[in-house]
Design a protein around this motif. Structure first.
Motif, PDB file in Angstrom:
ATOM      1  N   LEU A 154       0.813  -1.207   0.000  1.00  0.00           N
ATOM      2  CA  LEU A 154       0.000   0.000   0.000  1.00  0.00           C
ATOM      3  C   LEU A 154       0.854   1.267   0.000  1.00  0.00           C
ATOM      4  O   LEU A 154       0.571   2.225  -0.718  1.00  0.00           O
ATOM      5  CB  LEU A 154      -0.936  -0.012   1.215  1.00  0.00           C
ATOM      6  N   ARG A 155       1.908   1.291   0.829  1.00  0.00           N
ATOM      7  CA  ARG A 155       2.748   2.486   0.887  1.00  0.00           C
ATOM      8  C   ARG A 155       3.513   2.680  -0.413  1.00  0.00           C
ATOM      9  O   ARG A 155       3.720   3.818  -0.854  1.00  0.00           O
ATOM     10  CB  ARG A 155       3.699   2.398   2.083  1.00  0.00           C
ATOM     11  N   ALA A 156       3.965   1.589  -1.022  1.00  0.00           N
ATOM     12  CA  ALA A 156       4.687   1.698  -2.292  1.00  0.00           C
ATOM     13  C   ALA A 156       3.781   2.244  -3.386  1.00  0.00           C
ATOM     14  O   ALA A 156       4.181   3.107  -4.177  1.00  0.00           O
ATOM     15  CB  ALA A 156       5.243   0.330  -2.699  1.00  0.00           C
ATOM     16  N   VAL A 157       2.541   1.766  -3.444  1.00  0.00           N
ATOM     17  CA  VAL A 157       1.593   2.273  -4.455  1.00  0.00           C
ATOM     18  C   VAL A 157       1.256   3.731  -4.178  1.00  0.00           C
ATOM     19  O   VAL A 157       1.138   4.546  -5.103  1.00  0.00           O
ATOM     20  CB  VAL A 157       0.326   1.403  -4.481  1.00  0.00           C
ATOM     21  N   ALA A 158       1.105   4.090  -2.896  1.00  0.00           N
ATOM     22  CA  ALA A 158       0.785   5.477  -2.552  1.00  0.00           C
ATOM     23  C   ALA A 158       1.921   6.420  -2.967  1.00  0.00           C
ATOM     24  O   ALA A 158       1.682   7.498  -3.517  1.00  0.00           O
ATOM     25  CB  ALA A 158       0.505   5.599  -1.058  1.00  0.00           C
ATOM     26  N   LEU A 159       3.180   6.012  -2.718  1.00  0.00           N
ATOM     27  CA  LEU A 159       4.308   6.848  -3.104  1.00  0.00           C
ATOM     28  C   LEU A 159       4.415   6.948  -4.619  1.00  0.00           C
ATOM     29  O   LEU A 159       4.659   8.034  -5.168  1.00  0.00           O
ATOM     30  CB  LEU A 159       5.599   6.278  -2.515  1.00  0.00           C
ATOM     31  N   ALA A 160       4.231   5.844  -5.309  1.00  0.00           N
ATOM     32  CA  ALA A 160       4.288   5.869  -6.767  1.00  0.00           C
ATOM     33  C   ALA A 160       3.186   6.746  -7.351  1.00  0.00           C
ATOM     34  O   ALA A 160       3.409   7.494  -8.314  1.00  0.00           O
ATOM     35  CB  ALA A 160       4.176   4.449  -7.318  1.00  0.00           C
ATOM     36  N   THR A 161       2.001   6.685  -6.764  1.00  0.00           N
ATOM     37  CA  THR A 161       0.900   7.518  -7.234  1.00  0.00           C
ATOM     38  C   THR A 161       1.193   8.992  -7.011  1.00  0.00           C
ATOM     39  O   THR A 161       0.915   9.837  -7.874  1.00  0.00           O
ATOM     40  CB  THR A 161      -0.399   7.132  -6.517  1.00  0.00           C
TER      41      THR A 161
END
Length: 225
Positions: A154-161
């Motif tokens: 979740l944190r990786a997707v949030a940062l990428a977004t």
């Protein structure tokens, strides 16, 4: 009316040409100025007439400098280290005697690292309808298993977004930042699909925002680029 001679006709035409040339020059100058104003950059470089006596650039010395900013001392400290004195003076080699202790504070980013998590997902079947049911942990970002069992967190997707949509970085540079900063290898296609899934999950909130804007008594747009 007496007929004008060739010399008078030529003189009249020359006067007419001079008048037209003067009129053309008078109209050409504001046109060129308007075209330059269109191509001119935004403020502060868009002044049509510069100041005759501009102030020197940079901050002003003395009282004109303004309030001096500094980094405040952190309220909490997670680590503390000692900086011992050297035994000898680095300039002359003489013996050093301690005269006091001063403190310095440093705010640092923790060493980034990738956190690899395994979820043991319980799978079952409904006794009444025979439907397949599987468990879900709050930290899971997807229900996919099998060939798609390896997912971004979740944190990786949030940062990428945030990097892609908030800061406007392309997928290639977003993937490069994740790999260089965290050692997280991901393809541009994988980022594209993960961000698209995040967008579909956020779509209900997006629809509610649209409804709220449309039902508002007034809406003020943000017109800056």
């Amino acid at each position: 009316m007496p007929q004008e001679t060739d010399a008078e006709k030529i003189a009249r035409l020359e006067r007419k040409i001079a008048q037209l040339e003067a009129e053309n020059e008078r109209l050409r100058r504001p046109l060129e100025e308007a075209l330059r104003a269109v191509k001119r950059q935004a403020a502060p470089f868009s002044r049509r007439f510069p100041k005759a006596h501009p102030r020197p650039p940079g901050r002003k010395a003395g009282h004109g400098y303004g309030p001096k900013a500094y980094r405040v001392v952190p309220a909490e400290v997670e680590q503390s280290f000692e900086a011992p004195l050297p035994g000898r003076c680095p300039q002359c080699g003489g013996r050093v005697v301690e005269t006091g202790v001063v403190e310095q504070y440093q705010t640092e980013i923790p060493e980034p690292r990738v956190e690899r998590i395994r979820f043991r997902v319980r799978v079952g079947r409904c006794r009444r309808c025979g439907c397949r049911v599987q468990g879900r942990h709050p930290r899971q970002s997807s229900d996919a298993v099998g060939s798609a069992a390896s997912q971004l967190g979740l944190r990786a997707v949030a940062l990428a977004t945030e990097l892609n949509k908030g800061f406007g970085l392309p997928y290639g540079k977003t993937a490069a930042i994740l790999e260089q900063a965290f050692g997280l290898a991901v393809t541009r296609g994988g980022l594209c699909r993960a961000i698209a899934r995040a967008g579909r999950k956020a779509e209900p909130n997006y629809r509610r925002l649209i409804a709220q804007v449309r039902s508002s008594p007034s809406v003020t747009p943000h017109e800056t680029g």
